[in-house]
Design a protein around this motif. Structure first.
Motif, PDB file in Angstrom:
ATOM      1  N   VAL A 295       0.881  -1.157   0.000  1.00 35.96           N
ATOM      2  CA  VAL A 295       0.000   0.000   0.000  1.00 35.96           C
ATOM      3  C   VAL A 295       0.922   1.211   0.000  1.00 35.96           C
ATOM      4  O   VAL A 295       1.687   1.420   0.937  1.00 35.96           O
ATOM      5  N   THR A 296       0.879   1.974  -1.082  1.00 35.23           N
ATOM      6  CA  THR A 296       1.833   3.072  -1.253  1.00 35.23           C
ATOM      7  C   THR A 296       1.256   4.423  -0.861  1.00 35.23           C
ATOM      8  O   THR A 296       1.929   5.431  -0.994  1.00 35.23           O
TER       9      THR A 296
ATOM     10  N   GLU B  68      -2.700   6.241   1.019  1.00 37.08           N
ATOM     11  CA  GLU B  68      -4.071   5.995   1.473  1.00 37.08           C
ATOM     12  C   GLU B  68      -4.970   5.537   0.324  1.00 37.08           C
ATOM     13  O   GLU B  68      -5.884   4.744   0.519  1.00 37.08           O
ATOM     14  N   ASP B  69      -4.667   6.002  -0.876  1.00 35.61           N
ATOM     15  CA  ASP B  69      -5.518   5.717  -2.033  1.00 35.61           C
ATOM     16  C   ASP B  69      -4.794   4.979  -3.146  1.00 35.61           C
ATOM     17  O   ASP B  69      -5.180   5.073  -4.315  1.00 35.61           O
ATOM     18  N   GLU B  70      -3.737   4.225  -2.803  1.00 41.28           N
ATOM     19  CA  GLU B  70      -2.975   3.546  -3.851  1.00 41.28           C
ATOM     20  C   GLU B  70      -2.389   2.240  -3.335  1.00 41.28           C
ATOM     21  O   GLU B  70      -1.912   2.158  -2.212  1.00 41.28           O
ATOM     22  N   ILE B  71      -2.443   1.235  -4.205  1.00 41.39           N
ATOM     23  CA  ILE B  71      -1.861  -0.061  -3.905  1.00 41.39           C
ATOM     24  C   ILE B  71      -1.125  -0.548  -5.145  1.00 41.39           C
ATOM     25  O   ILE B  71      -1.551  -0.282  -6.277  1.00 41.39           O
ATOM     26  N   GLY B  72      -0.036  -1.251  -4.934  1.00 41.79           N
ATOM     27  CA  GLY B  72       0.701  -1.861  -6.022  1.00 41.79           C
ATOM     28  C   GLY B  72       1.023  -3.296  -5.661  1.00 41.79           C
ATOM     29  O   GLY B  72       1.178  -3.628  -4.482  1.00 41.79           O
ATOM     30  N   GLY B  73       1.080  -4.143  -6.650  1.00 39.98           N
ATOM     31  CA  GLY B  73       1.394  -5.540  -6.399  1.00 39.98           C
ATOM     32  C   GLY B  73       1.892  -6.217  -7.654  1.00 39.98           C
ATOM     33  O   GLY B  73       2.068  -5.580  -8.698  1.00 39.98           O
ATOM     34  N   GLU B  74       2.118  -7.504  -7.526  1.00 39.25           N
ATOM     35  CA  GLU B  74       2.659  -8.276  -8.635  1.00 39.25           C
ATOM     36  C   GLU B  74       1.832  -9.546  -8.815  1.00 39.25           C
ATOM     37  O   GLU B  74       1.487 -10.209  -7.840  1.00 39.25           O
ATOM     38  N   VAL B  75       1.525  -9.845 -10.076  1.00 41.36           N
ATOM     39  CA  VAL B  75       0.724 -11.019 -10.412  1.00 41.36           C
ATOM     40  C   VAL B  75       1.441 -11.781 -11.520  1.00 41.36           C
ATOM     41  O   VAL B  75       1.889 -11.168 -12.500  1.00 41.36           O
ATOM     42  N   GLN B  76       1.526 -13.078 -11.386  1.00 38.26           N
ATOM     43  CA  GLN B  76       2.113 -13.910 -12.434  1.00 38.26           C
ATOM     44  C   GLN B  76       1.060 -14.193 -13.492  1.00 38.26           C
ATOM     45  O   GLN B  76      -0.005 -14.731 -13.188  1.00 38.26           O
ATOM     46  N   GLY B  77       1.346 -13.811 -14.715  1.00 44.91           N
ATOM     47  CA  GLY B  77       0.469 -14.124 -15.835  1.00 44.91           C
ATOM     48  C   GLY B  77       1.014 -15.322 -16.589  1.00 44.91           C
ATOM     49  O   GLY B  77       1.973 -15.964 -16.153  1.00 44.91           O
ATOM     50  N   ALA B  78       0.421 -15.612 -17.721  1.00 45.11           N
ATOM     51  CA  ALA B  78       0.865 -16.738 -18.535  1.00 45.11           C
ATOM     52  C   ALA B  78       2.225 -16.472 -19.187  1.00 45.11           C
ATOM     53  O   ALA B  78       3.001 -17.395 -19.395  1.00 45.11           O
ATOM     54  N   TRP B  79       2.486 -15.189 -19.525  1.00 41.75           N
ATOM     55  CA  TRP B  79       3.703 -14.849 -20.250  1.00 41.75           C
ATOM     56  C   TRP B  79       4.742 -14.134 -19.408  1.00 41.75           C
ATOM     57  O   TRP B  79       5.924 -14.139 -19.746  1.00 41.75           O
ATOM     58  N   ALA B  80       4.310 -13.456 -18.366  1.00 43.94           N
ATOM     59  CA  ALA B  80       5.234 -12.615 -17.597  1.00 43.94           C
ATOM     60  C   ALA B  80       4.619 -12.293 -16.241  1.00 43.94           C
ATOM     61  O   ALA B  80       3.438 -12.564 -16.004  1.00 43.94           O
ATOM     62  N   LYS B  81       5.436 -11.702 -15.380  1.00 48.80           N
ATOM     63  CA  LYS B  81       4.907 -11.128 -14.145  1.00 48.80           C
ATOM     64  C   LYS B  81       4.460  -9.716 -14.470  1.00 48.80           C
ATOM     65  O   LYS B  81       5.169  -8.966 -15.140  1.00 48.80           O
ATOM     66  N   TYR B  82       3.274  -9.371 -13.998  1.00 46.25           N
ATOM     67  CA  TYR B  82       2.710  -8.057 -14.262  1.00 46.25           C
ATOM     68  C   TYR B  82       2.671  -7.250 -12.977  1.00 46.25           C
ATOM     69  O   TYR B  82       2.296  -7.766 -11.922  1.00 46.25           O
ATOM     70  N   GLN B  83       3.051  -5.998 -13.091  1.00 46.71           N
ATOM     71  CA  GLN B  83       2.907  -5.069 -11.984  1.00 46.71           C
ATOM     72  C   GLN B  83       1.502  -4.490 -12.060  1.00 46.71           C
ATOM     73  O   GLN B  83       1.088  -4.018 -13.117  1.00 46.71           O
ATOM     74  N   LEU B  84       0.778  -4.575 -10.958  1.00 44.46           N
ATOM     75  CA  LEU B  84      -0.560  -3.988 -10.885  1.00 44.46           C
ATOM     76  C   LEU B  84      -0.509  -2.763  -9.996  1.00 44.46           C
ATOM     77  O   LEU B  84       0.119  -2.789  -8.935  1.00 44.46           O
ATOM     78  N   ARG B  85      -1.157  -1.709 -10.410  1.00 43.01           N
ATOM     79  CA  ARG B  85      -1.302  -0.491  -9.607  1.00 43.01           C
ATOM     80  C   ARG B  85      -2.768  -0.111  -9.640  1.00 43.01           C
ATOM     81  O   ARG B  85      -3.408  -0.161 -10.693  1.00 43.01           O
ATOM     82  N   ALA B  86      -3.280   0.273  -8.496  1.00 35.84           N
ATOM     83  CA  ALA B  86      -4.651   0.770  -8.427  1.00 35.84           C
ATOM     84  C   ALA B  86      -4.626   2.088  -7.671  1.00 35.84           C
ATOM     85  O   ALA B  86      -4.006   2.196  -6.603  1.00 35.84           O
ATOM     86  N   ILE B  87      -5.280   3.081  -8.243  1.00 32.38           N
ATOM     87  CA  ILE B  87      -5.319   4.419  -7.656  1.00 32.38           C
ATOM     88  C   ILE B  87      -6.784   4.810  -7.516  1.00 32.38           C
ATOM     89  O   ILE B  87      -7.540   4.781  -8.493  1.00 32.38           O
ATOM     90  N   TRP B  88      -7.164   5.172  -6.304  1.00 35.40           N
ATOM     91  CA  TRP B  88      -8.539   5.543  -5.990  1.00 35.40           C
ATOM     92  C   TRP B  88      -8.670   7.052  -6.002  1.00 35.40           C
ATOM     93  O   TRP B  88      -7.946   7.742  -5.280  1.00 35.40           O
TER      94      TRP B  88
END
Length: 167
Positions: A32-33, A35-55
């Motif tokens: 959690v970067t 109050e209104d933002e989170i970042g994480g990592e998800v393994q996809g079929a081809w690569a690891k993806y960085q996810l960011r969500a901003i509220w």
């Protein structure tokens, strides 16, 4: 509001809190970067993806970004823009873009939440899965342009060919 709708609403949460719950349940690393933002990592079929969500509270919009760690060199930008245009025609939700700082490829989708600004678990799951699925679906096309030196139309056609059977 029906009883089941009222019960379901109690399970909704602030967007960042709901995404924290989702990431924890899936065992995905996150931070959690703000109050209104989170970042994480998800393994996809081809690569690891960085996810960011901003509220954005003032608009009740949750912006979800999925970055497949693809940097676009200057000499490939025109072909990548052509390919992104063709790819974006295939999408119902979200779009691909190049982040101007660092020329990073990204998938971006904005979720407009209701007046209460709450996110359900199913909305969070669908948004994250959609982002990863679209990155996985078109990752080969982007690689065909970057590493295979293909033109945009050829790269997309080659990437969308479904293989029959299993290897």
């Amino acid at each position: 509001m029906s009883e089941s709708q009222a019960e379901h609403r109690h399970e909704d949460a602030a967007p960042v809190d709901m995404l924290v719950s989702l990431f924890e349940a899936r065992g995905w690393p996150y931070e959690v970067t703000g109050e209104d933002e989170i970042g994480g990592e998800v393994q996809g079929a081809w690569a690891k993806y960085q996810l960011r969500a901003i509220w954005r509270r003032e608009d009740n919009v949750l912006q979800l970004l999925c970055l497949p760690e693809v940097r676009v060199p200057d000499d490939k930008r025109v072909r990548m823009f052509e390919l992104m245009s063709l790819v974006n025609e295939q999408l119902w939700l979200g779009h691909f873009d190049l982040w101007s700082a660092g020329s990073l490829l990204l998938y971006r989708h904005g979720l407009m939440l209701g007046d209460d600004g709450l996110l359900s678990l199913s909305q969070a799951q669908m948004a994250v899965e959609q982002a990863v699925d679209e990155c996985d679906r078109f990752y080969p096309a982007f690689q065909f342009v970057l590493w295979g030196d293909r033109d945009a139309a050829e790269a997309l056609a080659n990437a969308l060919v479904d293989a029959a059977g299993e290897a």
